[in-house]
Design a protein around this motif. Structure first.
Motif, short mmCIF file in Angstrom:
data_model
loop_
_atom_site.label_atom_id
_atom_site.label_comp_id
_atom_site.label_asym_id
_atom_site.label_seq_id
_atom_site.Cartn_x
_atom_site.Cartn_y
_atom_site.Cartn_z
N ILE A 186 49.30 31.14 69.22
CA ILE A 186 47.97 31.76 69.33
C ILE A 186 48.02 33.18 68.78
CG2 ILE A 186 46.05 32.31 70.86
CD1 ILE A 186 47.28 30.49 72.96
N THR A 187 47.01 33.54 67.99
CA THR A 187 46.82 34.93 67.59
C THR A 187 45.62 35.48 68.35
OG1 THR A 187 47.69 34.55 65.37
CG2 THR A 187 46.39 36.54 65.71
N PHE A 188 45.84 36.56 69.09
CA PHE A 188 44.78 37.25 69.83
C PHE A 188 44.42 38.54 69.11
CE2 PHE A 188 46.56 34.68 73.26
CZ PHE A 188 45.45 34.32 74.00
N GLY A 189 43.18 38.97 69.30
CA GLY A 189 42.76 40.28 68.83
C GLY A 189 41.70 40.83 69.76
N THR A 190 41.40 42.11 69.63
CA THR A 190 40.38 42.70 70.49
C THR A 190 39.01 42.17 70.08
OG1 THR A 190 40.06 44.63 69.08
CG2 THR A 190 41.76 44.77 70.77
N LEU A 270 44.42 44.61 61.31
CA LEU A 270 44.10 43.50 60.41
C LEU A 270 44.04 43.98 58.97
CD1 LEU A 270 41.32 41.91 62.62
CD2 LEU A 270 43.67 41.13 62.38
N SER A 271 44.31 43.07 58.05
CA SER A 271 44.19 43.41 56.63
C SER A 271 42.80 43.02 56.14
CB SER A 271 45.24 42.65 55.82
OG SER A 271 44.91 41.26 55.75
N SER A 272 42.45 43.50 54.96
CA SER A 272 41.16 43.15 54.38
C SER A 272 41.05 41.64 54.20
CB SER A 272 40.97 43.86 53.04
OG SER A 272 42.04 43.55 52.16
N LYS A 297 31.92 45.33 65.33
CA LYS A 297 32.56 45.59 66.62
C LYS A 297 31.96 46.84 67.25
CE LYS A 297 36.82 43.08 65.76
NZ LYS A 297 36.43 41.98 66.69
N LEU A 298 31.83 46.78 68.57
CA LEU A 298 31.20 47.85 69.33
C LEU A 298 32.26 48.75 69.95
CD1 LEU A 298 28.47 45.76 71.19
CD2 LEU A 298 28.37 46.77 68.89
N SER A 299 31.94 50.01 70.10
CA SER A 299 32.85 50.97 70.72
C SER A 299 32.98 50.70 72.22
CB SER A 299 32.36 52.39 70.48
OG SER A 299 31.09 52.59 71.09
N ASN A 300 33.96 51.34 72.83
CA ASN A 300 34.16 51.28 74.29
C ASN A 300 34.20 49.85 74.81
OD1 ASN A 300 34.13 54.08 74.21
ND2 ASN A 300 31.96 54.20 74.75
N ASN A 301 34.99 49.02 74.15
CA ASN A 301 35.18 47.63 74.57
C ASN A 301 33.86 46.86 74.69
OD1 ASN A 301 37.04 45.51 75.34
ND2 ASN A 301 36.24 45.69 77.40
N GLY A 302 32.91 47.20 73.79
CA GLY A 302 31.65 46.47 73.76
C GLY A 302 30.51 47.11 74.49
N SER A 303 30.77 48.19 75.24
CA SER A 303 29.70 48.83 75.99
C SER A 303 28.96 49.88 75.17
CB SER A 303 30.25 49.48 77.26
OG SER A 303 31.17 50.53 76.93
N GLN A 340 41.24 60.85 59.40
CA GLN A 340 40.17 61.03 60.37
C GLN A 340 40.28 59.96 61.45
OE1 GLN A 340 36.34 61.26 58.43
NE2 GLN A 340 37.16 62.45 56.72
N LYS A 341 39.60 60.17 62.57
CA LYS A 341 39.68 59.24 63.68
C LYS A 341 38.63 58.14 63.53
CE LYS A 341 41.69 62.18 67.26
NZ LYS A 341 41.53 62.70 68.65
N TYR A 342 39.07 56.89 63.75
CA TYR A 342 38.18 55.74 63.62
C TYR A 342 38.42 54.77 64.78
CZ TYR A 342 37.98 57.51 58.82
OH TYR A 342 37.83 58.30 57.71
N GLY A 343 37.51 53.81 64.90
CA GLY A 343 37.66 52.77 65.91
C GLY A 343 38.88 51.89 65.63
N VAL A 344 39.47 51.35 66.70
CA VAL A 344 40.70 50.56 66.57
C VAL A 344 40.49 49.15 67.11
CG1 VAL A 344 43.12 50.33 67.27
CG2 VAL A 344 42.16 52.61 66.75
N CYS A 345 40.76 48.20 66.24
CA CYS A 345 40.86 46.79 66.61
C CYS A 345 42.26 46.35 66.24
CB CYS A 345 39.81 45.97 65.85
SG CYS A 345 40.14 44.19 65.81
N PHE A 346 43.01 45.83 67.19
CA PHE A 346 44.38 45.38 66.86
C PHE A 346 44.55 43.92 67.26
CE2 PHE A 346 44.79 47.13 71.19
CZ PHE A 346 45.48 46.11 71.84
#
Length: 350
Positions: A186-190, A270-272, A297-303, A340-346
């Motif tokens: 299984i591959t999981f992601g945020t 993730l890659s392009s 994707k939304l900030s703050n875990n979707g909130s 610069q600082k950006y949102g993170v999805c891993f």
């Protein structure tokens, strides 16, 4: 009957109190013997799907006429034997074990001197992803049959650094394990973005990500954070089941990023290519990404609101590395400055 005639007869008594016929040879001659009012009950216990261990199985025989229940136990599959049981009617019941439905109670009649054999099966009960522990998810994943239990997009809630984090399944059997033992189940992601924004690289010193000896994403600050500090912020049960996998990353070769090669890592951006963009060649697309809206994707875990998030794909422009990203509307076509600082999805694999 007639005087001076000889007659032969056979008796075939059969009672619950232990009388039992034993036929001798041919013809109608038989003898009867008393075998008592005790017998043996053997129960063969098994599973329909052999993924999880049964643990301790308890069988209970309760006399329907009243009396003290009889109890026998064993660990896992196999035979449970009740020896020297009195003839009569009983209710047979079993204990509840994790991940399997409990066999139904049944009424059985035992006859003296006649052993009885039964087969009982624990049937696996499938639950939602959220209701499995990480150890159980790992067990299912190792079978290579996780898609028989879960679906792409299924979610499970956990925490990161004490804050809520919702993960979802990106795909099954997609990523190659680093030990060459096969594919990660299984591959999981945020599902959305973590609370904290991060820089792709903290320093303007480009030696670690630029030049002929550079290593691209694996030389970045965010890679270091993902594979050193960040895992310690996850629950211990999750940390234990994450598997290293081979991920293609661009290196800097002769001043540009060409020919991605495999690096072993546990956590990755993730890659392009993996998000379904039409540039780059690091890996293959995860089927959870089908269009622009699927990449939003939304900030703050979707909130929070939709936010830009960065990829591991990069290239040099006038000797400067620029990082691929997904915009607030889900498009993925251009690059942003790495410092610069950006949102993170891993993502990671189990």
């Amino acid at each position: 009957l007639t005087k001076d005639h000889t007659y032969y007869f056979s008796a075939f008594p059969y009672t619950q109190q232990g009388a039992h016929n034993e036929r001798l040879g041919t013809g109608n001659v038989a003898k009867c013997k008393w075998v008592g009012n005790l017998t043996t009950l053997t129960i063969n216990v098994g599973r329909d799907v052999e993924i999880f261990d049964l643990g301790e199985v308890t069988a209970t025989l309760t006399p329907t006429a009243g009396g003290t229940p009889l109890v026998q136990k064993r660990t896992g599959d196999g035979a449970i034997v009740f020896a020297g049981v009195k003839a009569g009617e009983y209710t047979l019941s079993f204990n509840t074990v994790a991940n399997y439905s409990t066999p139904s109670n049944q009424t059985i009649t035992l006859q003296g001197g006649i052993p009885k054999v039964l087969s009982v099966q624990y049937v696996m009960s499938k639950k939602s992803l959220q209701n499995y522990s990480w150890a159980e998810i790992d067990t299912i994943s190792k079978t290579g049959k996780a898609r028989e239990f879960f679906s792409i997009g299924d979610t499970i809630d956990t925490t990161i650094n004490g804050q809520p984090l919702t993960l979802q399944i990106y795909d099954f059997n997609h990523d190659q394990l680093s030990d060459d033992s096969g594919m990660a189940g299984i591959t999981f992601g945020t599902k959305d973005l973590i609370y904290e924004k991060k820089k792709w690289h903290d320093s303007y010193n480009l030696e670690s990500v630029n030049g002929a000896s550079g290593s691209g994403f694996t030389g970045s600050s965010i890679y270091s954070w993902l594979n050193s500090e960040m895992p310690t912020q996850l629950p211990e049960g999750l940390q234990k089941v994450v598997k290293p996998v081979q991920k293609k990353c661009y290196q800097s070769v002769s001043g540009d990023a060409v020919n991605p090669i495999n690096f072993s890592m546990k956590f990755f951006l993730l890659s392009s290519k993996e998000v379904g963009a039409n540039f780059g060649s690091e890996g293959t697309a995860y089927p959870i990404f089908t269009n622009d809206s699927s990449r939003v994707k939304l900030s703050n875990n979707g909130s929070g609101s939709a936010e830009l998030w960065v990829l591991r794909t990069w290239h040099l422009n006038e000797s400067y590395p620029w990082v691929g990203y997904v915009s607030t509307n889900g498009s993925c076509t251009t690059y942003v400055h790495f410092a610069q600082k950006y949102g993170v999805c891993f993502a990671f694999c189990v």
